[in-house]
Design an enzyme around this catalytic site. Structure first.
Site, PDB file in Angstrom:
ATOM      1  N   HIS A   1     -20.406   8.709   6.698  1.00 28.34           N
ATOM      2  CA  HIS A   1     -20.139  10.150   6.620  1.00 28.34           C
ATOM      3  C   HIS A   1     -21.416  10.899   6.248  1.00 28.34           C
ATOM      4  CE1 HIS A   1     -18.349  13.946   5.596  1.00 28.34           C
ATOM      5  NE2 HIS A   1     -17.168  13.508   5.983  1.00 28.34           N
TER       6      HIS A   1
ATOM      7  N   ARG B   1     -19.452  13.028  13.157  1.00 23.47           N
ATOM      8  CA  ARG B   1     -20.056  12.431  11.965  1.00 23.47           C
ATOM      9  C   ARG B   1     -21.148  11.424  12.287  1.00 23.47           C
ATOM     10  NH1 ARG B   1     -14.472  11.651   8.471  1.00 23.47           N
ATOM     11  NH2 ARG B   1     -14.273  13.872   8.035  1.00 23.47           N
TER      12      ARG B   1
ATOM     13  N   HIS C   1     -17.833   5.576   4.649  1.00 22.25           N
ATOM     14  CA  HIS C   1     -16.675   6.392   4.324  1.00 22.25           C
ATOM     15  C   HIS C   1     -15.361   5.838   4.855  1.00 22.25           C
ATOM     16  CE1 HIS C   1     -14.305   9.882   3.527  1.00 22.25           C
ATOM     17  NE2 HIS C   1     -14.120  10.176   4.789  1.00 22.25           N
TER      18      HIS C   1
ATOM     19  N   GLU D   1      -5.348   3.178   8.106  1.00 23.48           N
ATOM     20  CA  GLU D   1      -6.731   2.703   8.236  1.00 23.48           C
ATOM     21  C   GLU D   1      -6.786   1.182   8.377  1.00 23.48           C
ATOM     22  OE1 GLU D   1      -9.340   4.090   5.130  1.00 23.48           O
ATOM     23  OE2 GLU D   1     -11.099   3.121   5.995  1.00 23.48           O
TER      24      GLU D   1
ATOM     25  N   SER E   1     -16.765  17.431   1.427  1.00 23.62           N
ATOM     26  CA  SER E   1     -15.983  17.603   2.656  1.00 23.62           C
ATOM     27  C   SER E   1     -16.811  18.109   3.827  1.00 23.62           C
ATOM     28  CB  SER E   1     -14.850  18.591   2.419  1.00 23.62           C
ATOM     29  OG  SER E   1     -14.295  18.970   3.650  1.00 23.62           O
TER      30      SER E   1
ATOM     31  N   ALA F   1      -0.096   6.178   4.911  1.00 19.73           N
ATOM     32  CA  ALA F   1       0.591   5.331   5.889  1.00 19.73           C
ATOM     33  C   ALA F   1       1.690   4.496   5.235  1.00 19.73           C
ATOM     34  CB  ALA F   1      -0.411   4.427   6.601  1.00 19.73           C
ATOM     35  N   GLY F   2       1.479   4.069   4.005  1.00 21.29           N
ATOM     36  CA  GLY F   2       2.454   3.211   3.335  1.00 21.29           C
ATOM     37  C   GLY F   2       3.586   3.986   2.697  1.00 21.29           C
TER      38      GLY F   2
ATOM     39  N   GLY G   1       0.836  -1.199   0.000  1.00 23.33           N
ATOM     40  CA  GLY G   1       0.000   0.000   0.000  1.00 23.33           C
ATOM     41  C   GLY G   1       0.867   1.244   0.000  1.00 23.33           C
TER      42      GLY G   1
ATOM     43  N   LEU H   1      -5.903  11.453   8.131  1.00 25.43           N
ATOM     44  CA  LEU H   1      -4.631  11.864   7.532  1.00 25.43           C
ATOM     45  C   LEU H   1      -3.574  11.948   8.626  1.00 25.43           C
ATOM     46  CD1 LEU H   1      -5.859  14.641   5.064  1.00 25.43           C
ATOM     47  CD2 LEU H   1      -5.720  12.188   4.751  1.00 25.43           C
TER      48      LEU H   1
END
Lengths: 646, 248
Positions: A275, A339, A410, A434, A293, A53-54, A49, A450
């Site tokens: 979401h 949310r 989401h 995630e 957003s 993160a990857g 990935g 993020l």
């Protein structure tokens, strides 16, 4: 319910140090064994990935001098789905001088997660958040700035400070491109070997350690064996189990599910985030849903008509016949409630027959007041690209007509269980972003995905994986290692099986039906009865899939139906576990709302005495009873109480 | 509405390829172009035929994976990504030609799927700021005038889809390269490597068999993110400055 699962021994995170919470990360970094720079060259790491993160982990471990192999299913690492994140990234910089602090970010995140996350992990996340912004700015990420040249901030749901850094509505894109460039710099330096259009289809476990992966070259169909001293999964979430979600079309659970089948525990699979602000479904052909957003809730006002079945043009509905329901029910947070709460409130007003648009599945997000207050140019500067996107998809002009929005799947808070070092229950298998379960509890706050992805990849993993790698390099393996051979053969057998069924239904038709079941019974509201029905139907559909799916073409070519078929097959197994998890958790918390467990005014009702734990599931076979291992959650710093945003 | 598609079919790199005609019926105008192709693929699959391969992922116009030439125009008639093009831009009875990006630097892998690895290699050559993790000063240590930050941002919105190359009669990748040179060159953090960056990136661009830029402007005309053509002027200015400085 005991017929559905077995309860096993409890599990514990052995890696988080004790003592004052603000010192724990320092302590762990100090106690972790180090690898000296000369030895790093001899150690190899596979990273699956290339999202935030990857890519950040690959770049950072490459810079440190390890031999990194990075894999992504897309044609370029720059396309990973982190790129689609719009709103922003949180950091406890307190640049606004509005009372923010590391402790407050920690507190907000634990509370926002409805007390189902670990205090130690969340505190570390808040600590590291500050460094992320510095790192990204140094890379050239063009965050929004004010005229004085300093960084701008905005607010997100569930908090009362402005701590969100953003780059118009394209924050994820800019952060990912920053990480991607750092990654490509290491590719050029020779420390990272990039494998694009490669999909991980199996994990290789030798002597109890994760030692490599089986990957399919998606262009030639070749089944490749790759070895390393450690494997990192940064393969994202599993929202696509619902078919319709805001995830990219290719997002899938295969990497983590294959690891789960090999012994990695899967934690809190039922914790999914719906979401509140997405563009509503327009027809059966729909392939995905598009998020608008959350930042729009800073200035937009959400409402429905007071009267059920009101068909008037929204502009003709006078002010006193509108119900700004979030502002009414939650006066202190208003449109900026978390949310899960905003989504359920939208569902409730639609259930009352007050929804708008086709099928009554929508609510208005209205910028008329904002345009009056700020002027159209200011609204355009802040949200222009989002408005354009809305217009492009719906054909309606949001500067003139209020937008219609509806909740959509989401993000998934659940994922592979990891300890404080981000290591799964398989030694040598690390999980970041995630794909792990660790920081968001039962509900993730906006602009925190993020933050977590980059925290894990830039700062956490590169300071913990060394503790494991210090005992390497491990025994050299080759393709004749029995475990590797067996893994490659199982992958080939599965592919051959999928290609040979030659039934009457397409992969998408199965996926769509699975998605309907999940949305209906394991979506915004879950009940005992519904979940039992879902489990039954998932099993039936899974059996039908393995007898009646049609995949054309061969393995030896670019075959997108084959790719999809393998992913959907894994979604079927995951779906069942999600429903079992949702069924066993007889409480409501965060995004998991059990109709049987609510307060008098319809808010989520937790049962901390029974369920203040992480549910980590062990795989025992397809359709077999999984084993539940509970990790008890203790709160030393934040008092567990009913969340209130009123 | 009913649509006739003429789609480029090519088994693999060795295959010659040809246009094949398909009818797609009952197309809703709210469908995206790719959803219309999904409908075609479902039909082909049930008939036991090979579905049309095309790249796509986020389907919200930001990942840059999708992109086909529609009636001779990269991404079709709306100056957006292919995934954000909707069938309301067409009418009943239309005949639509669908082809892959055509450029020597982007060889066809299958049908509408091309290899854009050349873009990654241009970035590898210098499209970054060297800032190893952990070395950064405080984010506010270096204020950036808003105008510079905005200009950098406009260039940074490039999604690397490759439409600029497909549209260019020379198959040049200069708009892509210039967008990155401008993004990083406008920022104070990007200064130390600015001269070397532009030279290395342009060299790599040329090595990848992209054509040269002759300022035609088709690239900016189809760019779904509106990357301005003057980024190429910026690139030329930086390149000239770098070469003239004699410091490389």
């Amino acid at each position: 319910m005991t017929e559905l699962y077995i309860e096993g021994d409890p599990i514990r995170d052995e890696k988080a140090p004790e003592g004052p919470i603000e010192q724990r990360w320092d302590k762990r970094r100090f106690s972790a064994k180090l690898v000296n720079p000369a030895n790093r060259r001899k150690l190899s790491v596979i990273i699956v990935g290339t999202g935030l993160a990857g890519a950040s982990a690959a770049a950072t471990l490459g810079e440190a001098g390890y031999q990194v192999s990075s894999f992504c299913y897309q044609d370029s690492p720059r396309r990973a789905h982190s790129i689609a994140a719009q709103g922003g990234i949180n950091a406890a910089k307190n640049y606004r001088n509005d009372g923010d602090s590391i402790y407050r970010l920690f507190y907000d995140t634990v509370k926002g997660g409805d007390f189902r996350s670990r205090e130690s992990n969340v505190y570390r996340l808040a600590q590291v958040s500050v460094e992320i912004i510095d790192q990204c700015v140094a890379q050239g990420v063009p965050f929004a700035r004010e005229y004085g040249g300093l960084l701008d901030n905005r607010s997100f749901g569930g908090v009362q400070v402005s701590r969100t850094f953003y780059a118009r509505g394209q924050t994820g894109q800019q952060l990912l491109i920053g990480a991607y460039q750092a990654l490509e710099r290491q590719v050029a330096a020779g420390t990272v070997k990039m494998h694009t259009r490669h999909e991980m289809l199996e994990l290789i476990v030798v002597d109890g350690r994760a030692r490599g992966i089986i990957a399919r070259d998606m262009v030639t169909g070749e089944i490749e064996t790759h070895f390393a001293d450690a494997v990192v999964l940064a393969s994202g979430g599993y929202g696509n189990v619902f078919f319709l979600s805001t995830n990219a079309m290719g997002c899938n659970v295969t990497a983590t599910w294959r690891a789960h089948r090999k012994g990695a525990l899967f934690a809190n699979p039922c914790f999914t985030q719906i979401h509140p602000t997405c563009i509503p479904v327009s027809g059966d052909y729909q392939s995905k849903l598009t998020l608008m957003s959350e930042s729009l809730r800073n200035d937009g006002r959400i409402w429905v008509p007071k009267k059920a079945g009101d068909q008037r043009d929204p502009r003709q509905i006078p002010e006193d016949e509108r119900d700004y329901y979030l502002e009414r029910i939650y006066p202190s947070f208003g449109n900026l409630v978390p949310r899960d709460i905003a989504s359920r409130a939208a569902k409730n007003v639609c259930d009352e027959g007050r929804g708008v648009g086709p099928g009554g599945l929508g609510v208005y997000l209205d910028f008329a007041d904002a345009i009056k207050r700020m002027g159209r140019p200011a609204v355009e500067a802040k949200y222009g690209n989002l408005f354009d996107m809305y217009q492009r998809i719906t054909g309606e002009n949001p500067y003139e007509v209020p937008m219609r929005i509806y909740p959509a799947v989401h993000y998934t808070m659940g994922g592979l269980w990891v300890d404080y070092d981000l290591q799964s229950t398989i030694p040598g298998l690390f999980v970041t972003g995630e794909a792990n379960f660790s920081d968001h509890g039962a509900n993730r706050l906006g602009a925190s995905a993020l933050m977590q992805g980059l925290a894990d990849g830039y700062f956490v993993l590169p300071n913990t994986i060394n503790d494991y790698l210090a005992s390497g390099p491990f025994e050299k393996l080759d393709e004749n290692t029995p475990e590797a051979k067996e893994a490659a053969e199982s992958v080939r057998a599965r592919i051959n099986k999928l290609l040979s069924i030659d039934g009457n239904r397409t992969v998408d038709s199965f996926h769509r039906e699975l998605g309907h079941i999940m949305w209906e019974y394991c979506g915004m509201e879950r009940t005992e009865e519904g979940l039992r029905k879902a489990i039954e139907r998932i099993r039936e559909l899974r059996d039908e899939f393995w007898q009646n799916v049609k995949v054309v073409g061969t393995n030896d070519e670019l075959n997108q139906s084959l790719e999809k078929a393998g992913r959907v097959a894994d979604f079927f197994e995951l779906a069942e576990l999600m429903c079992i998890d949702a069924l066993h958790r007889r409480e409501s918390c965060g995004g998991h709302f059990r109709a049987e467990s609510q307060t008098e005014d319809g808010e989520a009702l937790r049962h901390d005495d029974e369920f203040a734990y992480v549910a980590a599931w062990e795989f025992t076979g397809t359709g077999e009873q999984p084993v539940l291992h509970k990790e008890n959650l203790e709160y030393e710093y934040v008092e567990m109480k009913q969340r209130s945003y009123k | 509405m009913n649509i006739t598609l003429r789609v480029w079919r090519q088994k693999g790199r060795g295959d010659e390829g040809r246009m094949v005609t398909y009818k797609v019926e009952d197309v809703s105008q709210d469908m995206s172009f790719l959803e219309m192709l999904d409908v075609l693929n479902e039909k082909l699959t049930l008939a036991g035929e090979d579905p049309v391969a095309f790249d796509h992922d986020c389907r919200e116009g930001i990942c840059g994976a999708c992109g086909v030439v529609i009636n001779g125009v990269a991404h079709g008639p709306e100056t957006t990504t292919t995934c954000q093009l909707h069938m309301r831009s067409f009418k009943d009875g239309d005949v639509i030609d669908v082809e892959p990006w055509r450029a020597k630097a982007f060889p066809v892998i299958k049908d509408l799927v091309v290899d854009r690895g050349a873009f990654d290699r241009i970035i590898q050559a210098g499209g970054y700021i060297s800032a190893p993790t952990g070395t950064a000063p405080d984010a506010h240590a270096n204020p950036i005038p808003k105008a510079d930050a905005d200009r950098a941002f406009d260039a940074a919105t490039c999604i690397g889809c490759g439409a600029c190359v497909a549209a260019c009669p020379n198959a040049s990748g200069m708009l892509f390269t210039a967008a990155k040179v401008t993004h990083l060159g406008m920022l104070p953090q990007g200064q130390p490597e600015r001269a070397a960056r532009v030279v290395k990136m342009v060299n790599q661009h040329d090595e990848e068999d992209f054509g040269g830029c002759t300022n035609i402007g088709e690239c900016a005309a189809v760019c779904p993110k509106g990357i301005p053509l003057d980024t190429i002027s910026q690139l030329n200015k930086d390149l000239l400055g770098a070469l003239a400085s004699g410091k490389l």
